[in-house]
Design a protein around this motif. Structure first.
Motif, PDB file in Angstrom:
ATOM      1  N   ASP A 101    -105.673 -98.840  66.153  1.00 16.26           N
ATOM      2  CA  ASP A 101    -105.830 -98.173  64.868  1.00 16.26           C
ATOM      3  C   ASP A 101    -107.194 -98.557  64.293  1.00 16.26           C
ATOM      4  N   GLY A 102    -107.915 -97.612  63.739  1.00 20.02           N
ATOM      5  CA  GLY A 102    -109.215 -97.908  63.173  1.00 20.02           C
ATOM      6  C   GLY A 102    -110.037 -96.661  62.985  1.00 20.02           C
ATOM      7  N   SER A 103    -111.335 -96.755  63.257  1.00 16.79           N
ATOM      8  CA  SER A 103    -112.214 -95.601  63.092  1.00 16.79           C
ATOM      9  C   SER A 103    -113.435 -95.768  63.979  1.00 16.79           C
ATOM     10  N   ILE A 104    -114.117 -94.659  64.244  1.00 11.48           N
ATOM     11  CA  ILE A 104    -115.364 -94.695  64.998  1.00 11.48           C
ATOM     12  C   ILE A 104    -116.496 -95.075  64.046  1.00 11.48           C
ATOM     13  N   GLU A 105    -117.223 -96.130  64.412  1.00 11.51           N
ATOM     14  CA  GLU A 105    -118.344 -96.561  63.575  1.00 11.51           C
ATOM     15  C   GLU A 105    -119.614 -95.786  63.910  1.00 11.51           C
ATOM     16  N   LYS A 106    -119.853 -95.585  65.203  1.00 10.69           N
ATOM     17  CA  LYS A 106    -121.084 -94.921  65.615  1.00 10.69           C
ATOM     18  C   LYS A 106    -120.870 -94.193  66.932  1.00 10.69           C
ATOM     19  N   ILE A 107    -121.355 -92.967  67.003  1.00 10.73           N
ATOM     20  CA  ILE A 107    -121.299 -92.187  68.240  1.00 10.73           C
ATOM     21  C   ILE A 107    -122.622 -92.340  68.972  1.00 10.73           C
ATOM     22  N   MET A 108    -122.556 -92.838  70.211  1.00  4.59           N
ATOM     23  CA  MET A 108    -123.759 -93.091  71.001  1.00  4.59           C
ATOM     24  C   MET A 108    -124.173 -91.878  71.831  1.00  4.59           C
ATOM     25  N   LYS A 109    -123.189 -91.056  72.216  1.00  7.72           N
ATOM     26  CA  LYS A 109    -123.457 -89.892  73.048  1.00  7.72           C
ATOM     27  C   LYS A 109    -122.915 -88.643  72.359  1.00  7.72           C
ATOM     28  N   ASP A 110    -123.784 -87.676  72.103  1.00  6.22           N
ATOM     29  CA  ASP A 110    -123.374 -86.444  71.431  1.00  6.22           C
ATOM     30  C   ASP A 110    -122.805 -85.441  72.430  1.00  6.22           C
ATOM     31  N   GLU A 111    -122.204 -84.391  71.901  1.00  4.39           N
ATOM     32  CA  GLU A 111    -121.661 -83.339  72.760  1.00  4.39           C
ATOM     33  C   GLU A 111    -122.788 -82.723  73.590  1.00  4.39           C
ATOM     34  N   GLY A 112    -122.519 -82.580  74.898  1.00  2.00           N
ATOM     35  CA  GLY A 112    -123.510 -82.044  75.811  1.00  2.00           C
ATOM     36  C   GLY A 112    -124.298 -83.105  76.549  1.00  2.00           C
ATOM     37  N   ASP A 113    -124.213 -84.374  76.104  1.00  2.00           N
ATOM     38  CA  ASP A 113    -124.934 -85.457  76.777  1.00  2.00           C
ATOM     39  C   ASP A 113    -124.229 -85.850  78.074  1.00  2.00           C
ATOM     40  N   THR A 114    -125.013 -86.292  79.038  1.00  3.62           N
ATOM     41  CA  THR A 114    -124.465 -86.746  80.321  1.00  3.62           C
ATOM     42  C   THR A 114    -124.166 -88.237  80.255  1.00  3.62           C
ATOM     43  N   VAL A 115    -123.026 -88.637  80.796  1.00  2.00           N
ATOM     44  CA  VAL A 115    -122.622 -90.043  80.792  1.00  2.00           C
ATOM     45  C   VAL A 115    -122.213 -90.453  82.202  1.00  2.00           C
ATOM     46  N   GLU A 116    -122.367 -91.746  82.489  1.00  2.00           N
ATOM     47  CA  GLU A 116    -121.967 -92.298  83.772  1.00  2.00           C
ATOM     48  C   GLU A 116    -120.731 -93.162  83.607  1.00  2.00           C
ATOM     49  N   SER A 117    -120.166 -93.609  84.709  1.00  3.60           N
ATOM     50  CA  SER A 117    -118.959 -94.435  84.678  1.00  3.60           C
ATOM     51  C   SER A 117    -119.179 -95.667  83.796  1.00  3.60           C
ATOM     52  N   ASN A 118    -118.202 -95.919  82.936  1.00  4.46           N
ATOM     53  CA  ASN A 118    -118.176 -97.119  82.079  1.00  4.46           C
ATOM     54  C   ASN A 118    -119.362 -97.225  81.125  1.00  4.46           C
ATOM     55  N   GLU A 119    -120.067 -96.135  80.894  1.00  7.45           N
ATOM     56  CA  GLU A 119    -121.166 -96.154  79.928  1.00  7.45           C
ATOM     57  C   GLU A 119    -120.612 -96.113  78.514  1.00  7.45           C
ATOM     58  N   VAL A 120    -121.204 -96.892  77.604  1.00 10.95           N
ATOM     59  CA  VAL A 120    -120.750 -96.939  76.210  1.00 10.95           C
ATOM     60  C   VAL A 120    -121.098 -95.619  75.527  1.00 10.95           C
ATOM     61  N   ILE A 121    -120.096 -94.970  74.954  1.00 12.65           N
ATOM     62  CA  ILE A 121    -120.334 -93.681  74.305  1.00 12.65           C
ATOM     63  C   ILE A 121    -120.122 -93.741  72.790  1.00 12.65           C
ATOM     64  N   ALA A 122    -119.475 -94.819  72.305  1.00 10.78           N
ATOM     65  CA  ALA A 122    -119.247 -94.946  70.863  1.00 10.78           C
ATOM     66  C   ALA A 122    -118.869 -96.388  70.550  1.00 10.78           C
ATOM     67  N   ILE A 123    -119.053 -96.763  69.279  1.00  7.25           N
ATOM     68  CA  ILE A 123    -118.619 -98.070  68.768  1.00  7.25           C
ATOM     69  C   ILE A 123    -117.411 -97.839  67.882  1.00  7.25           C
TER      70      ILE A 123
END
Length: 411
Positions: free
Chosen positions: A53-75
């Motif tokens: 339970d909580g909230s997203i503090e910061k989004i690191m990757k926006d919609e459309g961005d490419t991500v790899e395995s286990n890459e941090v996408i949000a805090i």
């Protein structure tokens, strides 16, 4: 307590993914295991849920961005969402910090006229469709317009109003003969499908052989036992796919080369029959696999295929369920196709195409009868299979279907 939200561990066959949709915004309250983001790969859409339970503090990757395995996408911040705490002096600085970030985020998302707050994805969709943001009802926090709000507005536009630009009260009547174009990027799944189809066409010696099967025996058997079958097997309906899979499995057992694949300079013969069943979805064609189909009964085959179909349309299939396979069956007949040439599903050496059942006059023992006929198509890799084996394989399936008792007797 801050927690890193990471992309899932992708299998070896998946290099990376793309952020498809953020379902939650920074500062918005999130419950444990609630969906927060979809990540689209070239095989399936993966869901990432909240760890607590909580909230997203910061989004690191926006919609459309490419991500790899286990890459941090949000805090992610565990505990009450920013702005939701009440009467706790110790939490006041955290509230002010969260509120400050939310206000800053809102300033980023306010449209030029300053009247509406839009998420980046919502603004992009509104701009692409020439929509006036002030006319779109917002259901997000503080009246924020979300991507879903824009999609809903577009859907209801013919009924609830027009999707006209700000300066126009009504859209001008379309001039006769006026032509419009719309350019949208291909999804990862569609691009991967295109790559695999081109690869199959360019890297194999693909050939297709055809035959036709009299479906009357199967249809009579189905009509006679379908009600009893459904009662006995807890609501599982008796369709045609169960018979085709069983017939294919028996034919694969007799002709192991059809169940094999080429790996470099080697031919790999599989001692099992993993049959893939092509399923059409809005995002593209996927092929979930019936593992060890040789050990499955018709009821189990039917129920599993139905489950695959439902979960494929909801994007719930796992990558593991669509990986592998030694043979594939595709059914274009559900869409009305009378005849087609299916393309190989690499690295498999053959694929069976089913088609529409069509009543036609046929010569039977010197007499003309109207029979429900279906064309069968077998595309195969001529590098591995000779025409003789491919034709005999297809004739075996035809014989088993026209005399279903042979499936039980294995003759």
């Amino acid at each position: 307590m801050s927690i890193d939200i990471k992309a899932p561990q992708f299998p070896e066959s998946v290099q990376d993914g793309t952020i498809a949709t953020w379902h939650k915004k920074p500062g918005e309250a999130v419950s444990r295991d609630e969906l927060i983001v979809d990540i689209e790969t070239d095989k399936v859409v993966l869901e990432v849920v909240a760890p607590a339970d909580g909230s997203i503090e910061k989004i690191m990757k926006d919609e459309g961005d490419t991500v790899e395995s286990n890459e941090v996408i949000a805090i992610f911040v565990e505990g009450a969402a920013g702005g939701d705490s009440k009467g706790d002096d110790k939490e006041a600085p955290k509230e002010e910090k969260s509120e400050g970030k939310a206000q800053a985020k809102e300033k980023e998302d306010v449209t030029d006229d300053g009247d509406k707050i839009l998420s980046p994805a919502a603004r992009k969709m509104a701009d692409e469709n020439d929509l006036d943001p002030n006319k779109i009802p917002g259901t997000g926090k503080d009246g924020r317009v979300t991507k879903e709000d824009v999609a809903s507005f577009l859907k209801d536009a013919p009924k609830g109003g027009t999707a006209a630009p700000v300066a126009a009260v009504e859209p001008p009547p379309e001039a006769e003969g006026e032509r419009h174009e719309k350019r949208v990027p291909m999804t990862r799944l569609r691009k991967r499908i295109a790559e695999r189809l081109l690869e199959a066409s360019s890297s194999t010696a693909m050939l297709t052989t055809f035959n036709e099967v009299n479906m009357k025996p199967i249809m009579d058997l189905r009509a006679k036992y379908k009600d009893q079958f459904e009662k006995t097997h807890n609501g599982t309906r008796l369709g045609f796919m169960g018979f085709f899979v069983k017939a294919a499995v028996e034919a694969l057992r007799r002709f192991p080369a059809v169940n094999a694949s080429i790996d470099g300079n080697d031919v790999v013969y599989h001692g099992f029959q993993d049959v893939g069943v092509a399923v059409s979805t809005e995002k593209g064609l996927v092929v979930p696999v019936l593992r060890n189909a040789e050990n499955m009964g018709i009821a189990n085959i039917e129920s599993t295929i139905r489950d695959f179909g439902l979960r494929a349309r909801d994007g719930k299939l796992s990558i593991e369920e669509m990986t592998g396979g030694t043979f594939t069956i595709t059914n274009g007949g559900v869409f009305g196709s009378l005849l087609s040439t299916p393309i190989l599903n690499l690295p498999q050496s053959a694929i069976l195409g089913m088609h529409k059942i069509q009543e036609r006059p046929m010569a039977v023992n010197g007499k003309v009868e109207i029979l429900p006929m279906m064309y069968l198509a077998l595309s195969y890799d001529h590098r591995l299979l000779d025409g003789k084996e491919a034709v005999q394989f297809l004739v075996t399936i035809k014989d088993l279907l026209e005399d279903p008792a042979r499936l039980l007797l294995e003759i």
